[in-house]
Design a protein around this motif. Structure first.
Motif, PDB file in Angstrom:
ATOM      1  N   ARG A  99       0.821  -1.226   0.000  1.00 54.25           N
ATOM      2  CA  ARG A  99       0.000   0.000   0.000  1.00 54.25           C
ATOM      3  C   ARG A  99       0.850   1.269   0.000  1.00 54.25           C
ATOM      4  O   ARG A  99       0.559   2.249   0.677  1.00 54.25           O
ATOM      5  CB  ARG A  99      -0.946   0.003   1.207  1.00 54.25           C
ATOM      6  CG  ARG A  99      -2.188  -0.847   0.982  1.00 54.25           C
ATOM      7  CD  ARG A  99      -2.975  -1.002   2.259  1.00 54.25           C
ATOM      8  NE  ARG A  99      -2.263  -1.854   3.206  1.00 54.25           N
ATOM      9  CZ  ARG A  99      -2.673  -2.088   4.428  1.00 54.25           C
ATOM     10  NH1 ARG A  99      -3.747  -1.507   4.879  1.00 54.25           N
ATOM     11  NH2 ARG A  99      -1.995  -2.898   5.218  1.00 54.25           N
ATOM     12  N   THR A 101       3.475   3.668  -2.713  1.00 48.96           N
ATOM     13  CA  THR A 101       3.803   3.838  -4.127  1.00 48.96           C
ATOM     14  C   THR A 101       5.248   3.427  -4.396  1.00 48.96           C
ATOM     15  O   THR A 101       6.073   3.346  -3.485  1.00 48.96           O
ATOM     16  CB  THR A 101       3.644   5.301  -4.576  1.00 48.96           C
ATOM     17  OG1 THR A 101       4.590   6.090  -3.857  1.00 48.96           O
ATOM     18  CG2 THR A 101       2.238   5.808  -4.313  1.00 48.96           C
ATOM     19  N   ARG A 137       5.765   4.470 -13.768  1.00 48.92           N
ATOM     20  CA  ARG A 137       4.987   3.713 -12.773  1.00 48.92           C
ATOM     21  C   ARG A 137       5.192   4.263 -11.361  1.00 48.92           C
ATOM     22  O   ARG A 137       4.808   3.642 -10.391  1.00 48.92           O
ATOM     23  CB  ARG A 137       5.426   2.234 -12.769  1.00 48.92           C
ATOM     24  CG  ARG A 137       5.094   1.473 -14.032  1.00 48.92           C
ATOM     25  CD  ARG A 137       3.599   1.243 -14.144  1.00 48.92           C
ATOM     26  NE  ARG A 137       3.276   0.313 -15.212  1.00 48.92           N
ATOM     27  CZ  ARG A 137       3.231   0.640 -16.502  1.00 48.92           C
ATOM     28  NH1 ARG A 137       3.491   1.874 -16.872  1.00 48.92           N
ATOM     29  NH2 ARG A 137       2.923  -0.262 -17.401  1.00 48.92           N
ATOM     30  N   HIS A 140       2.312   4.253  -8.961  1.00 47.24           N
ATOM     31  CA  HIS A 140       1.533   3.026  -8.778  1.00 47.24           C
ATOM     32  C   HIS A 140       1.881   2.424  -7.425  1.00 47.24           C
ATOM     33  O   HIS A 140       3.004   2.505  -6.971  1.00 47.24           O
ATOM     34  CB  HIS A 140       1.854   2.027  -9.884  1.00 47.24           C
ATOM     35  CG  HIS A 140       1.257   2.410 -11.195  1.00 47.24           C
ATOM     36  ND1 HIS A 140       0.661   1.510 -12.037  1.00 47.24           N
ATOM     37  CD2 HIS A 140       1.155   3.614 -11.807  1.00 47.24           C
ATOM     38  CE1 HIS A 140       0.218   2.140 -13.111  1.00 47.24           C
ATOM     39  NE2 HIS A 140       0.511   3.420 -13.005  1.00 47.24           N
ATOM     40  N   GLN A 141       0.890   1.781  -6.821  1.00 49.84           N
ATOM     41  CA  GLN A 141       1.164   1.133  -5.548  1.00 49.84           C
ATOM     42  C   GLN A 141       1.760  -0.256  -5.790  1.00 49.84           C
ATOM     43  O   GLN A 141       1.542  -0.849  -6.846  1.00 49.84           O
ATOM     44  CB  GLN A 141      -0.129   0.996  -4.757  1.00 49.84           C
ATOM     45  CG  GLN A 141      -0.788   2.341  -4.523  1.00 49.84           C
ATOM     46  CD  GLN A 141      -1.295   2.494  -3.116  1.00 49.84           C
ATOM     47  OE1 GLN A 141      -1.817   1.557  -2.538  1.00 49.84           O
ATOM     48  NE2 GLN A 141      -1.123   3.667  -2.563  1.00 49.84           N
ATOM     49  N   GLN A 143       1.076  -3.256  -4.960  1.00 49.67           N
ATOM     50  CA  GLN A 143       0.252  -4.387  -5.396  1.00 49.67           C
ATOM     51  C   GLN A 143      -0.310  -4.189  -6.808  1.00 49.67           C
ATOM     52  O   GLN A 143      -0.887  -5.107  -7.379  1.00 49.67           O
ATOM     53  CB  GLN A 143      -0.865  -4.663  -4.379  1.00 49.67           C
ATOM     54  CG  GLN A 143      -1.887  -3.564  -4.237  1.00 49.67           C
ATOM     55  CD  GLN A 143      -1.456  -2.494  -3.218  1.00 49.67           C
ATOM     56  OE1 GLN A 143      -0.288  -2.421  -2.848  1.00 49.67           O
ATOM     57  NE2 GLN A 143      -2.397  -1.672  -2.786  1.00 49.67           N
ATOM     58  N   GLN A 144      -0.122  -2.989  -7.379  1.00 49.35           N
ATOM     59  CA  GLN A 144      -0.592  -2.760  -8.753  1.00 49.35           C
ATOM     60  C   GLN A 144       0.498  -3.062  -9.773  1.00 49.35           C
ATOM     61  O   GLN A 144       0.293  -2.877 -10.965  1.00 49.35           O
ATOM     62  CB  GLN A 144      -1.025  -1.293  -8.928  1.00 49.35           C
ATOM     63  CG  GLN A 144      -2.196  -0.912  -8.042  1.00 49.35           C
ATOM     64  CD  GLN A 144      -2.424   0.596  -8.006  1.00 49.35           C
ATOM     65  OE1 GLN A 144      -1.507   1.376  -8.259  1.00 49.35           O
ATOM     66  NE2 GLN A 144      -3.646   0.978  -7.685  1.00 49.35           N
ATOM     67  N   SER A 146       3.489  -5.681 -11.542  1.00 44.64           N
ATOM     68  CA  SER A 146       3.787  -7.097 -11.770  1.00 44.64           C
ATOM     69  C   SER A 146       5.043  -7.468 -10.985  1.00 44.64           C
ATOM     70  O   SER A 146       5.760  -6.598 -10.483  1.00 44.64           O
ATOM     71  CB  SER A 146       4.030  -7.330 -13.252  1.00 44.64           C
ATOM     72  OG  SER A 146       5.267  -6.765 -13.629  1.00 44.64           O
TER      73      SER A 146
END
Ligand SMILES: Nc1ncnc2c1ncn2[C@@H]1O[C@H](COP(=O)(O)OP(=O)(O)O)[C@@H](O)[C@H]1O
Ligand SMILES: [Mg+2]
Lengths: 253, 406
Positions: A99, A101, A137, A140-141, A143-144, A146
């Protein structure tokens, strides 16, 4: 110039009901700019060795000099400072904060930095994300992302303090072959920029991307030789289509 | 600089666990809220009592006759008759700290008039009595010094008496009979509403002091009480002392002999009542404080769970170079932020509850700023005290073990 790593008779024993001798006298010297892979069967002591090299753990006996500094007698806090300033660690399981970034994850070591730096932490972190090809990216957190992207974030985090040494314990262990190859390309880039890298793997294919292969068995080094048939992952990836940020893998095991 | 970074870390990790943060705060919210509300109710009750005692009179000093040892026989308080009709005059003449004096002679009797009769309290007083009590006239006039000297048979009626004997009609000029003696009604007192200590203050008839002493009671030279009004609230104690000394002289008491009267002030009465409410407040505050401590234990509990849950996070932080003190500070700040936010929410809800009590339950509540400040301070302390143990636990974790934690 100082050796980056010098170990003498490094031993580690876990005092259980039956003592486990994880390391039984390891001598290893690594020069600046080297790219070394450590191989060996599961349980041969690779992780134990890496943790000691990374100042996360202490040997039961023996000596370890990092950049010429004898690490053995340092306090918990001094070890924390060394980890912060000199070492970038990349784990098999990525070990990013959930949770949070990508940018904040990369920035994390700078939060604990003691020496003053003229560069703004956010800028420095963004720069490192750019170096691993994840500039787009950054917000992006965890868990978002790959698995491959997460490992790139972890590498960016390892880079953010301009370490003299990057240690990676099975960094491709949770990644598929294609992604692993891209990641090895990234390591090769970093090594070309002069960063010393030590990397644990149990795949010969991965080891062939490095310059020197060290083999361990039962807590001892049994083989230490240069790689003759080195693979350049970047040459190879030219043949394949794709952008390194668009990897197919998604499933860390 | 460093601390600011850690505050930021604590803030963002609290925001990432909103629900847990809220639940953790709940104990403190309730604790702080309870402390403030209880105290506000206590202080409100206190103020109510003070206000009521103020209605007794302005800077009132009350003198009663009391027992003194008399030939080896000690009589009960109030039973003796030692204050004379002359005493009020002497006080008025000799005390410099008093504004008004009135002797009081009271009896209860059946009063006939307006075609009916009524049992009420009859008080003989001086004209200054109205000033002392801060009472006002509704109709007519009050008797004067001349009436006192002449022992005139005039009466001023309380509104309840008018209500009951004359059905609320203005009775000025009419005659009433007290103990066969006819009195002319010259005034009506303004109603004072519901009485302060349960009795109806309006159920009263005032007549000139001397008239009451000579015509309504046999023992003509004594008064039951003397009411004195001090010059100001600041000189109450000095005036009390002055009154006592003057009376001792007047009664020719020698050194070592006990007073044959008691002098009490409004302040003393206030204090006597305050003591009771204060005890109640202390009890309520104690209960509230216990709930605050329980809130603190709640914080510790959830922080411990949080440390266990976030072992891996701690491992990561330590692995990239966090020192023990960094981890300790982070968790301590989290605990303090939680408890302070809980404190602030508690204060807010206390204001809400007090507003409700005041508007819809008619209770007087007073929230003193210092109580709010203290509660906030206590929340910080609770955050530190109960956050310290979990934070220490977090800061002592071994990085390898922490990273391996599932
Ligand atoms: N914390 C520990 N406690 C007890 N034994 C351990 C611990 N960590 C590792 N070992 C043991 O040490 C040996 C080496 O483990 P490790 O270094 O993890 O091997 P590798 O990484 O090469 O698979 C193994 O036998 C393992 O069981
Ligand atoms: Mg391993």
């Amino acid at each position: 110039m100082d050796k980056v790593i010098q170990t003498f008779e490094l031993k580690k024993t876990y005092e259980l009901a039956q003592p486990v001798h994880a390391l039984r006298g390891v001598d290893l010297t690594i020069e600046p700019g080297e790219f070394v892979s450590i191989m060996g069967a599961s349980g041969s002591g690779k992780s134990t060795f890496m943790n000691i090299l990374g100042c996360l753990d202490r040997p039961t006996s023996g000596a370890y000099r990092l950049d010429g500094v004898a690490v053995g007698k340092l306090s918990r806090n001094e070890l924390a400072d060394i980890r912060n300033e000199k070492i970038g660690f990349v784990f098999q399981g990525f070990n990013l904060l959930p949770r949070t970034t990508a940018l904040e994850n990369v920035e994390l070591p700078l939060v604990y930095q003691r020496r003053k730096s003229s560069v703004k932490p956010k800028r420095k972190a963004a720069e490192c994300l750019d170096r691993v090809g994840l500039a787009d990216r950054s917000h992006h957190q965890t868990q978002q992302l790959s698995g491959g992207q997460q490992q790139r974030v972890a590498i960016a985090r390892a880079l953010v303090n301009d370490p003299s040494l990057i240690l990676a314990d099975e960094p491709t262990g949770n990644l598929d072959t294609g992604t692993s190859r891209d990641l090895m390309g990234l390591f090769q880039d970093l090594n070309d920029q002069g960063i010393t890298i030590v990397l644990v793997t149990h795949e010969l294919e991965i080891a062939r991307h490095t310059n020197r292969r060290v083999n361990m068995r039962d807590g001892l080094i049994i083989q230490d030789e240069p790689i003759e048939d080195k693979i350049d992952a970047r040459q190879d990836s030219l043949n394949r289509t794709g952008d390194p940020t668009q990897e197919g893998d998604l499933t860390p095991q | 600089m460093k601390i600011l970074k850690l505050v930021d870390v604590a803030r963002s990790s609290l925001l990432k666990n909103r629900l847990r943060s809220l639940l953790t705060m709940l104990g403190i919210v309730i604790g702080v809220g309870a402390v403030i509300v209880m105290r506000a109710i206590g202080d409100g009750a206190q103020k109510n009592i003070e206000d009521r005692i103020k209605t007794l009179g302005t800077n009132l000093i009350m003198v009663r006759s009391s027992s003194n040892t008399f030939g080896g026989v000690r009589r009960g308080a109030g039973s003796s008759r030692t204050l004379t009709l002359k005493d009020p005059g002497i006080l008025k003449e000799q005390c410099r700290l008093i504004a008004a004096v009135s002797g009081i002679v009271s009896t209860n009797d059946q009063v006939i008039g307006g075609g009916t009769n009524w049992f009420t309290q009859i008080q003989g007083v001086s004209p200054e009595f109205l000033t002392i009590k801060s009472w006002d006239l509704e109709e007519g006039t009050f008797f004067t010094e001349r009436d006192i000297r002449a022992r005139t048979k005039v009466a001023v009626l309380g509104s309840s008496v008018v209500e009951n004997m004359f059905s609320g009609q203005v009775p000025i000029g009419q005659s009433i009979r007290i103990r066969q003696t006819p009195f002319k009604v010259i005034g009506v007192l303004k109603a004072k509403g519901q009485s302060s200590f349960g009795q109806d203050q309006d159920d009263i008839i005032l007549v000139p002091l001397t008239t009451a002493a000579f015509r309504l009671r046999g023992d003509s030279q004594y008064v039951s009480q003397i009411y004195v009004s001090a010059l100001s609230a600041d000189v109450m104690e000095a005036a009390q002392e002055e009154v006592a000394q003057t009376l001792r002289l007047s009664h020719k008491l020698i050194d070592g002999q006990e007073d044959d009267f008691t002098v009490r002030t409004q302040t003393e009465i206030t204090e006597a009542f305050s003591a009771t409410t204060q005890q109640l407040t202390v009890l309520l505050m104690f209960i509230a404080a216990v709930s605050l401590v329980v809130g603190g234990v709640g914080i510790m509990n959830i922080m411990l769970v949080s440390v266990t849950e976030r072992t891996r996070e701690i491992g990561i932080r330590v692995a990239v170079g966090a020192r023990s003190i960094d981890v300790l500070t982070q968790f301590l700040i989290e605990a303090v932020v939680l408890s302070v936010m809980g404190g602030v929410l508690g204060i807010a809800s206390a204001y809400g509850i007090c507003y409700f009590l005041q508007e819809y339950r008619g209770m007087t509540t007073i929230i003193k700023p210092e109580i709010v400040a203290i509660s906030l301070g206590v929340s910080v302390v609770i955050g530190v005290v109960f956050g310290l143990f979990p934070a220490r636990k977090a800061s002592q974790l071994d990085p390898i073990d922490a990273l391996r934690h599932e």
